[in-house]
Design a protein around this motif. Structure first.
Motif, short mmCIF file in Angstrom:
data_model
loop_
_atom_site.label_atom_id
_atom_site.label_comp_id
_atom_site.label_asym_id
_atom_site.label_seq_id
_atom_site.Cartn_x
_atom_site.Cartn_y
_atom_site.Cartn_z
N UNK A 65 14.84 107.38 43.37
CA UNK A 65 14.79 108.70 43.19
C UNK A 65 16.14 109.23 42.02
N UNK A 66 15.82 109.72 40.98
CA UNK A 66 17.03 110.18 39.87
C UNK A 66 16.78 111.61 39.64
N UNK A 67 17.86 112.42 39.18
CA UNK A 67 17.83 113.75 39.10
C UNK A 67 17.15 114.05 37.70
N UNK A 68 16.67 115.25 37.42
CA UNK A 68 15.92 115.66 36.46
C UNK A 68 16.75 115.51 35.21
N UNK A 69 18.14 116.12 35.53
CA UNK A 69 19.02 115.89 34.37
C UNK A 69 20.47 115.82 34.97
N UNK A 70 21.41 114.90 34.51
CA UNK A 70 22.60 114.95 34.96
C UNK A 70 23.61 114.65 33.73
N UNK A 71 24.95 115.20 33.84
CA UNK A 71 25.83 115.18 33.04
C UNK A 71 27.36 115.06 33.58
N UNK A 72 28.37 114.44 33.07
CA UNK A 72 29.62 114.48 33.32
C UNK A 72 30.34 115.69 32.74
N UNK A 73 30.64 116.86 33.13
CA UNK A 73 31.30 118.01 32.41
C UNK A 73 32.80 117.37 31.79
N UNK A 74 32.68 117.77 30.53
CA UNK A 74 34.07 117.40 29.98
C UNK A 74 34.22 118.33 28.93
N UNK A 75 35.72 118.41 28.61
CA UNK A 75 36.10 119.35 27.56
C UNK A 75 36.25 118.60 26.15
N UNK A 76 35.76 119.57 25.10
CA UNK A 76 36.11 118.94 23.81
C UNK A 76 37.28 119.03 23.08
N UNK A 77 38.18 119.83 23.84
CA UNK A 77 39.63 120.16 23.52
C UNK A 77 40.61 119.86 24.52
N UNK A 78 41.78 119.62 24.40
CA UNK A 78 42.84 119.43 25.34
C UNK A 78 43.37 120.66 25.66
N UNK A 79 43.98 120.96 26.89
CA UNK A 79 44.48 122.26 26.99
C UNK A 79 44.83 122.63 28.80
N UNK A 80 45.47 123.61 29.05
CA UNK A 80 45.58 124.14 30.45
C UNK A 80 44.28 124.95 31.08
N UNK A 81 43.84 124.58 32.13
CA UNK A 81 42.76 125.04 32.84
C UNK A 81 43.43 126.48 33.28
N UNK A 82 42.70 127.52 32.81
CA UNK A 82 43.13 129.00 33.03
C UNK A 82 42.16 129.38 34.09
N UNK A 83 40.98 129.38 34.04
CA UNK A 83 40.00 129.85 35.06
C UNK A 83 38.83 128.93 35.25
N UNK A 84 38.50 128.66 36.73
CA UNK A 84 37.70 127.86 37.20
C UNK A 84 36.42 128.66 37.76
N UNK A 85 35.39 128.78 37.09
CA UNK A 85 34.45 129.85 37.62
C UNK A 85 33.13 129.27 37.98
N UNK A 86 33.19 128.26 39.09
CA UNK A 86 32.30 127.55 39.83
C UNK A 86 32.91 127.31 41.10
N UNK A 87 31.96 127.09 42.12
CA UNK A 87 32.43 126.42 43.29
C UNK A 87 31.61 125.04 43.55
N UNK A 88 32.33 124.19 44.03
CA UNK A 88 31.67 122.81 44.46
C UNK A 88 30.47 122.72 45.16
N UNK A 89 29.56 122.22 44.64
CA UNK A 89 28.15 122.16 45.39
C UNK A 89 27.44 123.64 44.91
#
Length: 352
Positions: A65-89
Motif C-alpha cells: 500500500x502506497x500513499x496517493x501523494x507524498x513529499x518531504x517538505x523543504x524550504x527553497x531558501x535559508x532562514x529562521x522559522x518564525x511561524x509554524x502553522x500546522x500540528x503533527x498528524x
C-alpha cells in the motif's frame, strides 16, 4: 482270477476318487484363503465423484500500500522559522501556509531596491528630455534606460524571494512528525516533515510475465491487509511498459478509495488478481494431492483398485485445487487415506 482282478480294480478306483476329492477340497480351501486375504488387504478410503463447476481462476500476489501523494517538505531558501502553522498528524488544505521564515532582511532589501528604482526612473525621464534636445547622445540615454530596467528586475527578484519565505501545502493531506521547531534555522536540505495524501491509496504489485497480457487498465482487483478481515477493491490505472528482467514480472499500480483512512501506506497486502472463469472446472480437495518430484499426483478408483494419476494443477481456493489435466468429469478421486496407497491397491471407497 476274475474276482481278484475286480477287487483290485475297485480298490484302485476308490483311491483315485479319494485323491480327486482331496484335491478339490484343497483347492476350495486355497480359494477361500485367497479371498479372505484379499478382503484383509483392501484399504478403506474416502472419495468423491468429480463434477465440473464454474470456477473463477485468479492469481494470489503480494503487494504494498502506497500513499496517493507524498513529499518531504523543504524550504527553497535559508532562514529562521518564525511561524509554524500546522500540528503533527493534522490535516492541511491545498495552498495553506505551513511555515513562515523571517523576512525582515528581504523586506529591507526590497525597500532599498524600490528607492533605487525610483531614482533610476527619474534619471531615465531626464535623459529622455535631454535626448530630445540633443543635449546627450543615444548611448547615454540607453545606459540610463538599462539602469531603470535593472532596478525593476531587482525588485522582482526580491519579491520572488519573499514569496519563498512562506512554505505552502502543494496539496491537501496529513502532515507527519516534524523535525524542526519554531526558531530553527533551516536550509534547502532540511527535512521539515512529510506531507501525505491518503484520501486514496495506491496498490502496487507485480504480475508474472506469463500473465502480463491479462493486465488491462480499469481491471478491478481485490486485496486484504493484516489487522482486518475486510476485503477492499482497487482499479488498475497504470502499467509499467517493460517487464523487469531480474524478476520476470510486470509492475502494476491500482487505486483504491480510503475515505475512512483505514488503509495505512507501507503495509503489506494480499492481492487477488482475476484471470478468467472456467465453466467446468474440476476441483479436488488439496489433501487428495500428493507432491512428487515431477509435480503432483492423485489416486482414482478404477475397477475396484487405486489408479495413480499424474495431474497438472491450476489456481486454488482455501480448500480445493483446480485440476487442469489428468482427470475427467465423473472420475472417483480418493481424498483421504491416500498416503499409504500404492498403484493397483484394492480399495473400498466411501463417497462423501
Amino acid at each position: 482270477m476274475s474276482k481278484r482282478f475286480a477287487t483290485v480294480l475297485i480298490i484302485i478306483l476308490l483311491i483315485i476318487a479319494g485323491l480327486v476329492t482331496y484335491r478339490v477340497m484343497i483347492n476350495k480351501e486355497k480359494a477361500a484363503e485367497n479371498a479372505e486375504g484379499r478382503q484383509r488387504t483392501e484399504s478403506k478410503v474416502y472419495g468423491m465423484v468429480v463434477s465440473g463447476q464454474p470456477f473463477s481462476d485468479f492469481l494470489s500476489l503480494s503487494g504494498t500500500i502506497e500513499p496517493n501523494e507524498v513529499i518531504n517538505l523543504r524550504s527553497e531558501i535559508s532562514g529562521i522559522v518564525e511561524v509554524l502553522n500546522f500540528s503533527e498528524g493534522g490535516h492541511v488544505s491545498n495552498g495553506q501556509v505551513l511555515i513562515k521564515i523571517n523576512d525582515a532582511e528581504l523586506r529591507a532589501q526590497l525597500a532599498q531596491a524600490k528607492t533605487r528604482n525610483s531614482l533610476a526612473a527619474e534619471n531615465e525621464r531626464r535623459a529622455k528630455l535631454l535626448l530630445e534636445k540633443e543635449a546627450i547622445s543615444q548611448e547615454e540615454y540607453d545606459i540610463a534606460s538599462a539602469d531603470h530596467r535593472t532596478a525593476e528586475s531587482q525588485i522582482q527578484l526580491i519579491e520572488a524571494q519573499l514569496i519563498k519565505t512562506a512554505i505552502r501545502a502543494p496539496f491537501s493531506g496529513t502532515v507527519g512528525l516534524r523535525n524542526i521547531s519554531k526558531g530553527s534555522y533551516i536550509t534547502p536540505i532540511t527535512d521539515i516533515a512529510q506531507l501525505v495524501d491518503i484520501s486514496k491509496v495506491k496498490l502496487e504489485f507485480s504480475i508474472p510475465e506469463k500473465y502480463a497480457s491479462k493486465v488491462k487498465i480499469g481491471t478491478s482487483v481485490r486485496f486484504t491487509v493484516q489487522g482486518t478481515s475486510d476485503e477492499f477493491t482497487a482499479k488498475v490505472y497504470a502499467i509499467e511498459p517493460l517487464v523487469e528482467t531480474a524478476t520476470r514480472t510486470l509492475r502494476v499500480r491500482a487505486l483504491a478509495n480510503n475515505r475512512d483512512s483505514g488503509l495505512i501506506p507501507g503495509t503489506f497486502a494480499n492481492v487477488i488478481f482475476p484471470l478468467e472463469t472456467v465453466e467446468k472446472g474440476l476441483l479436488v480437495p488439496a489433501e487428495a494431492l500428493i507432491p512428487i518430484q515431477n509435480g503432483k499426483k492423485l489416486f482414482v478408483k478404477r475397477e475396484g483398485i487405486a489408479k495413480e494419476i499424474l495431474v497438472e494443477t491450476g489456481a486454488r481456493t482455501d480448500a480445493d485445487v483446480l485440476i487442469v489435466k489428468g482427470i475427467n468429469e465423473g472420475d472417483t478421486v480418493l481424498t483421504s487415506g491416500v498416503m499409504s496407497l500404492r498403484d493397483g491397491s484394492p480399495v473400498t471407497v466411501t463417497l462423501r
